[in-house]
Design an enzyme around this catalytic site. Structure first.
Site, mmCIF file in Angstrom:
data_model
loop_
_atom_site.group_PDB
_atom_site.id
_atom_site.type_symbol
_atom_site.label_atom_id
_atom_site.label_comp_id
_atom_site.label_asym_id
_atom_site.label_seq_id
_atom_site.Cartn_x
_atom_site.Cartn_y
_atom_site.Cartn_z
ATOM 1 N N VAL A 137 0.902 -1.157 0.000
ATOM 2 C CA VAL A 137 0.000 0.000 0.000
ATOM 3 C C VAL A 137 0.938 1.203 0.000
ATOM 4 C CG1 VAL A 137 -1.704 1.327 1.302
ATOM 5 C CG2 VAL A 137 -1.868 -1.179 1.206
ATOM 6 N N PRO A 138 1.134 1.832 -1.158
ATOM 7 C CA PRO A 138 2.172 2.857 -1.297
ATOM 8 C C PRO A 138 1.778 4.201 -0.679
ATOM 9 C CG PRO A 138 0.989 2.621 -3.354
ATOM 10 C CD PRO A 138 0.427 1.584 -2.418
ATOM 11 N N CYS A 139 1.724 4.238 0.647
ATOM 12 C CA CYS A 139 1.309 5.450 1.351
ATOM 13 C C CYS A 139 2.275 6.609 1.113
ATOM 14 C CB CYS A 139 1.127 5.181 2.832
ATOM 15 S SG CYS A 139 2.614 4.644 3.667
ATOM 16 N N HIS A 140 3.480 6.307 0.648
ATOM 17 C CA HIS A 140 4.437 7.380 0.350
ATOM 18 C C HIS A 140 3.959 8.235 -0.816
ATOM 19 C CE1 HIS A 140 5.611 3.875 -2.074
ATOM 20 N NE2 HIS A 140 6.084 4.740 -2.967
#
Length: 192
Positions: A137-140
């Site tokens: 989950v690419p929260c960046h």
């Protein structure tokens, strides 16, 4: 997959950790300053997990994470996530965040708007801060309205959003992201 397991693995940015259970991936831990700290965090988060050889599905996730942390493209959209115990709103945020393309960013407000919860900017930021599925989950790729791109969730270890975005090529010429505003590419210096 049977029972809960975890392993620590090498990447270009250090030793990461991953934990899994029968329903899928439980969490990803980016490297801390020292491997022992990464292992301690995994133990605190998943005290009932044992260090095991990863099953094929998790091994594929590890390969994808390692590729992304080398700056290579990898598709992690088919990695099953165990959302047991994740609040429903957070699960919606994570599912949507997985659709943000590599090298692009959105703000917390844009994510809230896309989820038809425009008044929930704070809730989106809280969900992103609690993301247990780093990289998968690419929260960046989700930034504050002002484009702040420093530390991320508790599982980010010593890696910043800025570093992860730079590995993805965000801010490179031709990329139209909020990151361009933060770190514009300097024009070439005239020679002579």
């Amino acid at each position: 997959m049977s029972g809960r397991g975890y392993t620590v693995f090498d990447t270009a940015v250090g030793r990461c950790g991953i934990a899994w259970g029968e329903l899928g991936l439980l969490g990803v831990q980016l490297p801390e300053a020292r491997e022992i700290e990464t292992r301690r965090r995994l133990f605190r988060l998943f005290p009932d997990a044992r260090e095991l050889r990863p099953p094929p599905e998790i091994h594929s996730a590890i390969d994808g994470i390692a590729a992304l942390l080398r700056g290579k493209a990898a598709d992690l959209s088919d990695v099953r996530l165990d959302m047991t115990g994740i609040p429903p709103f957070n699960a919606r945020v994570y599912e949507f965040t997985r659709t943000i393309p590599r090298g692009e960013t959105m703000t917390y407000g844009e994510v809230a708007s896309r989820l038809r919860a425009s008044g929930a900017v704070h809730s989106v930021s809280q969900a992103i801060a609690k993301n247990p599925f780093m990289i998968i989950v690419p929260c960046h790729r989700v930034l504050e309205a002002g484009g702040y791109a420093d530390r991320i969730s508790a599982n980010s270890g010593s890696i910043s959003k800025r570093r992860l975005l730079s590995l993805e090529g965000a801010g490179s010429p031709g990329s139209k992201t909020l990151f361009d505003v933060l770190l514009p590419v300097a024009p070439p210096r005239p020679q002579g």
